[in-house]
Design a protein around this motif. Structure first.
Motif, PDB file in Angstrom:
ATOM      1  N   ASN A  45       0.680  -1.159   0.053  1.00  0.00           N
ATOM      2  CA  ASN A  45      -0.054   0.003  -0.117  1.00  0.00           C
ATOM      3  C   ASN A  45       0.845   1.399   0.103  1.00  0.00           C
ATOM      4  O   ASN A  45       0.612   2.164  -0.620  1.00  0.00           O
ATOM      5  N   ASP A  53       2.525   9.306  -6.183  1.00  0.00           N
ATOM      6  CA  ASP A  53       3.167  10.371  -5.881  1.00  0.00           C
ATOM      7  C   ASP A  53       3.862  11.047  -7.216  1.00  0.00           C
ATOM      8  O   ASP A  53       4.268  11.840  -7.485  1.00  0.00           O
ATOM      9  N   VAL A 105     -12.189   9.491   2.551  1.00  0.00           N
ATOM     10  CA  VAL A 105     -12.597   8.179   2.442  1.00  0.00           C
ATOM     11  C   VAL A 105     -11.634   7.301   2.861  1.00  0.00           C
ATOM     12  O   VAL A 105     -11.874   5.919   3.013  1.00  0.00           O
ATOM     13  N   HIS A 106     -10.458   7.687   3.175  1.00  0.00           N
ATOM     14  CA  HIS A 106      -9.125   6.764   3.681  1.00  0.00           C
ATOM     15  C   HIS A 106      -9.827   6.171   5.141  1.00  0.00           C
ATOM     16  O   HIS A 106      -9.706   6.666   6.063  1.00  0.00           O
ATOM     17  N   ASP A 107     -10.014   4.815   5.054  1.00  0.00           N
ATOM     18  CA  ASP A 107     -10.476   4.156   6.188  1.00  0.00           C
ATOM     19  C   ASP A 107      -9.478   2.801   6.241  1.00  0.00           C
ATOM     20  O   ASP A 107      -9.799   2.149   7.364  1.00  0.00           O
ATOM     21  N   SER A 151      -9.684  10.040  12.583  1.00  0.00           N
ATOM     22  CA  SER A 151      -8.555   9.737  11.565  1.00  0.00           C
ATOM     23  C   SER A 151      -8.700  10.868  10.294  1.00  0.00           C
ATOM     24  O   SER A 151     -10.031  10.917   9.965  1.00  0.00           O
TER      25      SER A 151
HETATM   26 CO1  B1M Z   1      -5.428   8.771  -1.417  1.00  0.00          CO
HETATM   27  N1  B1M Z   1      -4.291  10.373  -0.873  1.00  0.00           N
HETATM   28  N2  B1M Z   1      -6.617   9.973  -2.195  1.00  0.00           N
HETATM   29  N3  B1M Z   1      -6.737   7.277  -1.729  1.00  0.00           N
HETATM   30  N4  B1M Z   1      -4.104   7.690  -0.400  1.00  0.00           N
HETATM   31  C1  B1M Z   1      -3.188   9.874   0.237  1.00  0.00           C
HETATM   32  C2  B1M Z   1      -3.685  10.053   1.689  1.00  0.00           C
HETATM   33  C3  B1M Z   1      -2.016  10.998  -0.371  1.00  0.00           C
HETATM   34  C4  B1M Z   1      -0.790  11.065   0.769  1.00  0.00           C
HETATM   35  C5  B1M Z   1      -1.450  10.207  -1.677  1.00  0.00           C
HETATM   36  C6  B1M Z   1      -0.433  11.260  -2.475  1.00  0.00           C
HETATM   37  O1  B1M Z   1      -0.967  12.166  -3.179  1.00  0.00           O
HETATM   38  N5  B1M Z   1       0.959  11.120  -2.011  1.00  0.00           N
HETATM   39  C7  B1M Z   1      -2.806  12.299  -0.770  1.00  0.00           C
HETATM   40  C8  B1M Z   1      -3.084  13.101   0.231  1.00  0.00           C
HETATM   41  C9  B1M Z   1      -2.401  14.311   0.024  1.00  0.00           C
HETATM   42  C10 B1M Z   1      -2.724  15.555   1.213  1.00  0.00           C
HETATM   43  O2  B1M Z   1      -3.697  15.858   1.337  1.00  0.00           O
HETATM   44  N6  B1M Z   1      -1.682  15.456   2.072  1.00  0.00           N
HETATM   45  C11 B1M Z   1      -4.243  11.338  -1.148  1.00  0.00           C
HETATM   46  C12 B1M Z   1      -5.011  12.097  -2.165  1.00  0.00           C
HETATM   47  C13 B1M Z   1      -4.497  13.333  -2.792  1.00  0.00           C
HETATM   48  C14 B1M Z   1      -6.183  11.415  -2.602  1.00  0.00           C
HETATM   49  C15 B1M Z   1      -7.290  11.907  -3.499  1.00  0.00           C
HETATM   50  C16 B1M Z   1      -7.881  13.436  -3.350  1.00  0.00           C
HETATM   51  C17 B1M Z   1      -7.004  11.514  -5.234  1.00  0.00           C
HETATM   52  C18 B1M Z   1      -7.739  12.040  -6.079  1.00  0.00           C
HETATM   53  O3  B1M Z   1      -8.731  11.779  -6.067  1.00  0.00           O
HETATM   54  N7  B1M Z   1      -7.243  13.155  -6.639  1.00  0.00           N
HETATM   55  C19 B1M Z   1      -8.627  10.990  -3.147  1.00  0.00           C
HETATM   56  C20 B1M Z   1      -9.451  11.732  -2.036  1.00  0.00           C
HETATM   57  C21 B1M Z   1     -10.712  10.964  -1.518  1.00  0.00           C
HETATM   58  C22 B1M Z   1     -11.283  11.402  -0.519  1.00  0.00           C
HETATM   59  O4  B1M Z   1     -10.719  11.073   0.699  1.00  0.00           O
HETATM   60  N8  B1M Z   1     -12.263  12.330  -0.364  1.00  0.00           N
HETATM   61  C23 B1M Z   1      -8.058   9.727  -2.595  1.00  0.00           C
HETATM   62  C24 B1M Z   1      -8.503   8.498  -2.921  1.00  0.00           C
HETATM   63  C25 B1M Z   1      -7.905   7.350  -2.344  1.00  0.00           C
HETATM   64  C26 B1M Z   1      -8.405   5.934  -2.710  1.00  0.00           C
HETATM   65  C27 B1M Z   1      -9.889   5.868  -2.490  1.00  0.00           C
HETATM   66  C28 B1M Z   1      -7.847   5.648  -4.021  1.00  0.00           C
HETATM   67  C29 B1M Z   1      -7.548   5.331  -1.540  1.00  0.00           C
HETATM   68  C30 B1M Z   1      -8.451   5.052  -0.404  1.00  0.00           C
HETATM   69  C31 B1M Z   1      -8.977   3.601  -0.245  1.00  0.00           C
HETATM   70  C32 B1M Z   1      -9.651   3.493   1.453  1.00  0.00           C
HETATM   71  O5  B1M Z   1      -8.934   3.909   2.340  1.00  0.00           O
HETATM   72  N9  B1M Z   1     -10.662   2.906   1.505  1.00  0.00           N
HETATM   73  C33 B1M Z   1      -6.480   5.973  -1.342  1.00  0.00           C
HETATM   74  C34 B1M Z   1      -5.268   5.508  -0.670  1.00  0.00           C
HETATM   75  C35 B1M Z   1      -5.144   3.976  -0.519  1.00  0.00           C
HETATM   76  C36 B1M Z   1      -3.984   6.436  -0.427  1.00  0.00           C
HETATM   77  C37 B1M Z   1      -2.368   5.943   0.044  1.00  0.00           C
HETATM   78  C38 B1M Z   1      -1.868   5.565  -1.338  1.00  0.00           C
HETATM   79  C39 B1M Z   1      -2.721   5.058   1.192  1.00  0.00           C
HETATM   80  C40 B1M Z   1      -3.419   5.456   2.405  1.00  0.00           C
HETATM   81  C41 B1M Z   1      -3.399   4.281   3.469  1.00  0.00           C
HETATM   82  O6  B1M Z   1      -4.340   3.218   3.328  1.00  0.00           O
HETATM   83  N10 B1M Z   1      -2.443   3.965   3.958  1.00  0.00           N
HETATM   84  C42 B1M Z   1      -2.259   7.333   0.508  1.00  0.00           C
HETATM   85  C43 B1M Z   1      -0.384   7.640   0.464  1.00  0.00           C
HETATM   86  C44 B1M Z   1       0.098   7.228   1.618  1.00  0.00           C
HETATM   87  O7  B1M Z   1      -0.367   7.527   2.816  1.00  0.00           O
HETATM   88  N11 B1M Z   1       1.390   6.808   1.445  1.00  0.00           N
HETATM   89  C45 B1M Z   1      -3.180   8.314   0.071  1.00  0.00           C
HETATM   90  C46 B1M Z   1      -2.220   2.654   4.927  1.00  0.00           C
HETATM   91  C47 B1M Z   1      -2.453   2.911   6.144  1.00  0.00           C
HETATM   92  C48 B1M Z   1      -2.170   1.528   7.174  1.00  0.00           C
HETATM   93  O8  B1M Z   1      -1.828   4.092   6.850  1.00  0.00           O
HETATM   94  O9  B1M Z   1      -4.039   5.588   6.783  1.00  0.00           O
HETATM   95  O10 B1M Z   1      -1.630   6.423   7.547  1.00  0.00           O
HETATM   96  P1  B1M Z   1      -2.582   5.295   7.296  1.00  0.00           P
HETATM   97  O11 B1M Z   1      -2.829   4.745   8.724  1.00  0.00           O
HETATM   98  C49 B1M Z   1      -1.968   4.503   9.958  1.00  0.00           C
HETATM   99  C50 B1M Z   1      -1.409   5.683  10.647  1.00  0.00           C
HETATM  100  O12 B1M Z   1      -1.677   6.854  10.099  1.00  0.00           O
HETATM  101  C51 B1M Z   1      -2.486   5.427  11.940  1.00  0.00           C
HETATM  102  O13 B1M Z   1      -2.438   4.227  12.059  1.00  0.00           O
HETATM  103  C52 B1M Z   1      -2.538   3.554  10.679  1.00  0.00           C
HETATM  104  C53 B1M Z   1      -1.998   2.007  11.031  1.00  0.00           C
HETATM  105  O14 B1M Z   1      -0.671   1.960  11.407  1.00  0.00           O
HETATM  106  N12 B1M Z   1      -3.563   6.009  12.189  1.00  0.00           N
HETATM  107  C54 B1M Z   1      -4.395   6.500  13.281  1.00  0.00           C
HETATM  108  C55 B1M Z   1      -4.415   6.472  11.211  1.00  0.00           C
HETATM  109  N13 B1M Z   1      -5.716   6.784  11.641  1.00  0.00           N
HETATM  110  C56 B1M Z   1      -5.492   6.683  13.163  1.00  0.00           C
HETATM  111  C57 B1M Z   1      -6.301   7.249  14.169  1.00  0.00           C
HETATM  112  C58 B1M Z   1      -5.682   7.303  15.433  1.00  0.00           C
HETATM  113  C59 B1M Z   1      -4.597   6.773  15.680  1.00  0.00           C
HETATM  114  C60 B1M Z   1      -3.656   6.371  14.597  1.00  0.00           C
HETATM  115  O15 B1M Z   1      -6.623   7.716  16.565  1.00  0.00           O
HETATM  116  C61 B1M Z   1      -7.742   7.809  16.299  1.00  0.00           C
END
Ligand code: B1M
Length: 215
Positions: A45, A53, A105-107, A151
């Motif tokens: 992922n 990116d 929608v990131h869940d 989150s």
């Molecule tokens: Co999106 N997305 N995405 N995306 N996506 C990111 C977040 C992004 C960083 C990618 C990039 O550009 N490099 C970027 C955000 C930029 C920013 O704002 N800084 C981005 C973007 C821009 C977008 C869209 C706008 C793209 C578009 O359509 N142009 C769009 C937005 C949609 C919306 O939300 N309205 C979008 C859509 C999507 C998908 C639908 C394709 C999909 C989400 C699917 C889903 O979740 N059901 C997606 C994905 C998969 C990602 C990346 C690739 C991976 C996110 C993920 O699942 N990480 C992401 C890039 C990245 O993060 N490297 C990206 C793995 C997960 C295990 O980690 O979520 O960080 P994470 O959770 C961790 C910790 O953060 C923490 O614990 C977790 C487990 O260890 N944590 C908590 C999380 N929540 C917590 C709560 C807590 C405590 C800890 O307490 C309550």
């Protein structure tokens, strides 16, 4: 581990069939499924994020692969939290309400946090994604939870976490709940700035923080 490498590859290649057969293989080999999720599929992922990116992955490709990751995550979390594994013997540590904020929608990460908290003995109410602050507050009051965890993965939706803190204050409910925030763009500094009680970097630390907030 070689299994983790193949799991990473399955996500990068959006190969759901392969991913599901790897989960079965891991179960047979008694590999810790949470570790497979974080270090194997999770690494895939992360790789998707990097490819997206650097322009090597288009949005439709990302959406498709993320759907596979989501299905894999849901499947593993279901296996980890199956009722027969639930330890009703011990008193729950407390109740945590979890939600991904409005507009986001990131869940996947939140789902993992829900799982580690449940495994650690918390009752978790997961409201899903795109949840408005008003609904979060309403559900927290209705369910008399101890901790509200939100989150946010987008820099634009982090503001919703701030909005929730403001709403809690306005409704005179700030003292009734502990709050914690997480998600890639969040930092301890952000938590402090908006008045949240806790921040955690990942799902393992989330348990530690929740434990601390319950004291
Ligand atoms: Co999106 N997305 N995405 N995306 N996506 C990111 C977040 C992004 C960083 C990618 C990039 O550009 N490099 C970027 C955000 C930029 C920013 O704002 N800084 C981005 C973007 C821009 C977008 C869209 C706008 C793209 C578009 O359509 N142009 C769009 C937005 C949609 C919306 O939300 N309205 C979008 C859509 C999507 C998908 C639908 C394709 C999909 C989400 C699917 C889903 O979740 N059901 C997606 C994905 C998969 C990602 C990346 C690739 C991976 C996110 C993920 O699942 N990480 C992401 C890039 C990245 O993060 N490297 C990206 C793995 C997960 C295990 O980690 O979520 O960080 P994470 O959770 C961790 C910790 O953060 C923490 O614990 C977790 C487990 O260890 N944590 C908590 C999380 N929540 C917590 C709560 C807590 C405590 C800890 O307490 C309550």
């Amino acid at each position: 581990q070689e299994l983790f490498r193949r799991a990473k590859e399955a996500i990068v290649e959006a190969d759901e069939e392969q991913a599901f057969s790897l989960i079965l293989e891991a179960q047979m080999r008694q590999v810790d499924l949470l570790e497979l999720l974080m270090s194997g599929f999770g690494a895939g992922n992360q790789e998707l994020g990097q490819r997206f990116d650097s322009g090597r992955l288009s949005i439709p490709e990302l959406v498709y692969a993320a759907e596979v990751m989501k299905n894999v995550t849901d499947n593993i979390l279901k296996l980890l939290n199956s009722p027969e594994k639930e330890d009703s013997f011990f008193k729950k540590k407390g109740t945590v309400l979890l939600a991904t904020v409005a507009g986001d929608v990131h869940d996947i990460g939140k789902g993992i946090v829900a799982s580690t908290l449940r495994t650690a003995g918390f009752e978790v109410i997961d409201l899903g994604c795109e949840v408005p602050a008003e609904v979060i507050l309403e559900e927290a009051v209705k369910n008399q939870v101890d901790i509200i965890g939100t989150s946010a993965l987008l820099t634009s939706t982090m503001a919703e976490q701030k909005k929730l803190e403001k709403l809690l204050l306005e409704a005179g409910q700030k003292a009734a709940f502990m709050t914690m925030v997480g998600g890639a763009p969040c930092t301890p500094r952000w938590a402090k700035r908006i008045g949240a009680d806790g921040y955690s970097e990942d799902a393992v630390e989330a348990v530690w923080v929740a434990d601390k907030l319950m004291k």
